[in-house]
Design a protein around this motif. Sequence first.
Motif, PDB file in Angstrom:
ATOM      1  N   PHE A  53      34.396  41.078  50.093  1.00 16.55           N
ATOM      2  CA  PHE A  53      35.695  42.098  50.075  1.00 16.55           C
ATOM      3  C   PHE A  53      35.978  42.265  50.951  1.00 16.55           C
ATOM      4  O   PHE A  53      35.519  42.164  52.657  1.00 16.55           O
ATOM      5  N   GLU A  54      37.404  42.839  51.259  1.00 14.50           N
ATOM      6  CA  GLU A  54      37.987  43.364  52.411  1.00 14.50           C
ATOM      7  C   GLU A  54      37.650  44.550  52.724  1.00 14.50           C
ATOM      8  O   GLU A  54      36.876  45.211  51.917  1.00 14.50           O
ATOM      9  N   CYS A  55      37.444  44.982  54.166  1.00 12.32           N
ATOM     10  CA  CYS A  55      37.058  46.641  54.683  1.00 12.32           C
ATOM     11  C   CYS A  55      36.401  47.369  53.935  1.00 12.32           C
ATOM     12  O   CYS A  55      37.312  47.785  52.833  1.00 12.32           O
ATOM     13  N   LEU A  56      35.472  47.470  53.327  1.00 15.64           N
ATOM     14  CA  LEU A  56      34.588  49.018  53.134  1.00 15.64           C
ATOM     15  C   LEU A  56      34.847  50.361  53.223  1.00 15.64           C
ATOM     16  O   LEU A  56      34.493  51.399  52.735  1.00 15.64           O
ATOM     17  N   GLY A  57      34.987  50.336  54.375  1.00 15.34           N
ATOM     18  CA  GLY A  57      34.917  51.643  55.718  1.00 15.34           C
ATOM     19  C   GLY A  57      33.190  51.637  55.854  1.00 15.34           C
ATOM     20  O   GLY A  57      32.951  52.716  55.038  1.00 15.34           O
TER      21      GLY A  57
ATOM     22  N   ARG B 283      31.429  38.769  45.670  1.00 14.97           N
ATOM     23  CA  ARG B 283      31.854  38.324  46.139  1.00 14.97           C
ATOM     24  C   ARG B 283      32.224  38.856  46.836  1.00 14.97           C
ATOM     25  O   ARG B 283      31.713  39.791  47.378  1.00 14.97           O
TER      26      ARG B 283
ATOM     27  N   THR C 298      33.279  41.327  54.457  1.00 14.95           N
ATOM     28  CA  THR C 298      33.330  40.706  54.745  1.00 14.95           C
ATOM     29  C   THR C 298      34.200  40.597  55.833  1.00 14.95           C
ATOM     30  O   THR C 298      34.929  39.442  56.757  1.00 14.95           O
ATOM     31  N   SER C 299      34.788  41.725  56.567  1.00 16.43           N
ATOM     32  CA  SER C 299      35.879  42.205  56.922  1.00 16.43           C
ATOM     33  C   SER C 299      35.483  41.760  58.856  1.00 16.43           C
ATOM     34  O   SER C 299      34.368  41.243  58.580  1.00 16.43           O
ATOM     35  N   VAL C 300      36.499  41.520  59.644  1.00 18.56           N
ATOM     36  CA  VAL C 300      36.273  41.289  60.544  1.00 18.56           C
ATOM     37  C   VAL C 300      35.173  41.862  61.916  1.00 18.56           C
ATOM     38  O   VAL C 300      34.006  41.330  62.408  1.00 18.56           O
TER      39      VAL C 300
ATOM     40  N   ASP D 190      42.200  45.195  43.882  1.00 15.04           N
ATOM     41  CA  ASP D 190      40.998  44.988  43.548  1.00 15.04           C
ATOM     42  C   ASP D 190      40.064  44.769  42.331  1.00 15.04           C
ATOM     43  O   ASP D 190      39.190  43.891  42.173  1.00 15.04           O
TER      44      ASP D 190
END
Lengths: 439, 216
Positions: free
Chosen positions: B155-159, B153, B124-126, B108
């Motif tokens: 992004f999936e989970c960035l921790g 944009r 924008t993850s859970v 990504d």
Amino acid sequence: MAEQMRVLLDGIDEPGLNTIDVYERTGGYQAMRKALTQMDVDTILAELKDSGLRGRGGAGFSMGTKASFMPKGAMDKYLCCNADESEPGTFKDRLLMQKNPHRLIEGIIIAAVAAGANKAFIYIRGEYVLQADVLDAAVKEAYGKGYLGSDILGSGHTVDLVVHRGAGAYICGEETGLLDSLEGKRGNPRLKPPFPANQGLYQGPTLINNVETLSNVPVVINKGAEWFKQNGTDQSSGTKLVSVSGNVQRPGNYEIELGIPAREIVYDLAGGPPPGRKVKFWFPGGSSAPVLLEEDLDRPYSFESMAEAGSMLGSGAIIVVDDSVPVVSVCLRLAQFYRHESCGKCVPCREGTNWTVKMLERIDSGEATPMDLDLLANVQTNIIGNCLCVLGDSMAMPVGSMVKKFRGEFEEHIERAREAADRLSVELGVAAPPSDQAA
Amino acid sequence: MTRPQATGPGPRDTGQTPGVPTDWDAPADLSKDPAVVPDLSSVDVPAELEREIRDHMAKYPNHRSAALPALMAAQRVHGWCSPDAIWQVAAVMRVTPAYLSSITTFYDMFNTEPLGHHQVYVCTSVACNLRNAQALLEALQEAGEGYEDANIRGFECLGACDMAPMASIDGRYVGPIDPDEASDVIDALKEGRPPLPGRGLGDDGFKLPWEDGSNG
């Protein structure tokens, strides 16, 4: 009122702890000295096994046993520290690496010596720029002191350590995907067996451990297995960093003794849901864990008790969802994540995650019937166990559990969405009013 | 179809390197042989970039392991993983450009088209989504409307679920961000200063609003 039990987080806010001078002043690198100068490899392995330390990355496998699987003899062996923390809800390794990088490095040195590995890697996710910079600086300091490199402290052991940055892929947290990525390829998981302990990185025996697991190693060596076992339960020894997130008032990392009731973590430590809200459901171990209900909060938070409840402790990330949130929206967002992150190698995962998202979108847009819920559940059972790695399962298990536990709400959602869609199409003049259809 | 110009700080992607395809979307010329490893003597690689790639290659038992860091370095120079950037890395690493583009399209964080200087990833993850992340993403995109130099944009989970809703702005984790602050963030990017000072992970005295400073 539950309190944190600080072992890994003990003194974590000491200014400058990320530098070797402060770390050594607070007792750092003593475990490494002890392991390399006073203990032989078998004693270190026995101590790790005896401590009952279980992997903190998700699978919860005994760390000492895993290290002992490494074949003996002279050959290139590797240790990989999995710092690709990407499981939604998990952010504990980020804290450990940023604040106390040397404890991780010390753990890596001891574990590498125990496993006979002379080359070690930290595979850190590319998004953790700050943490990777901190680690790079710490590794340089450790080389400067002679704690990394050849013949450490005159023990004859050699350990080289490289910090390797990923580039944004959840699948690289899967151990064989991580190995492929570290070899400079797309992060596609491999068929197992052969397991990495036999054939891993560059086809050599490889031990792969999570950041938190390796950070626990100096504690075990310093204070001994007996001391370590005093905390926690019989099958889940020690403390655990728990990342609490979602609908709670104080999200964050909390270190707890394994086995305390989950309710104490969610309410006493993380402040519980916002005022006036109740816990609807929660993920006990990252977004891949099947969801549990409010009443399950009274269970002890340990590997075995979460498994008994039909879920898992996983990476120790609790995501709390309160009663203001529709279950369908959580389910859809979750499925979208796994669809995006599926590497595409295995058909059940690549297609299953895609169709699950499509079905959930239909449910949300009013195009579904209650029959679709059976289809949705059926797709999930056809993913589980049918792929090379568990990414597909990681979507199938929580989605399946949500459909099972909240079927009534799913059905209501379908009905309401259909009514809304019908009303809209009548307003737009694309469909006749329902009464005309009946006639 | 004209090729968009790279906006990176390094040399512009001129498309003049011999043998480099000028457009990823153009149909393949089937009469030609498949791409081979480019000859380093015929490819003009910036000296600094070549040295960095060679340093990375030296760190690993197998030089191919340097693919990710090498491409990341080239992306920094060129602004994106342009055909020229990939050609240069391929020439230094002695691999085919196709091998490298298989990698840039997988991860990504590699941009396969020019998307501007500033990378703004909104998680924008859970877990973040339970704390208004979608609203933050939309607010930032609205505030950044017409600002071509930023790639905003989801992004999936960035921790960083504890900082939710948050964004990784050019690698700096900032949060929690109120959607009302979106225009402040974009203004700061336009003016070249770090957005929301003191609110980034690792900033002096950083702590979350509800804690006593023991977590950040």
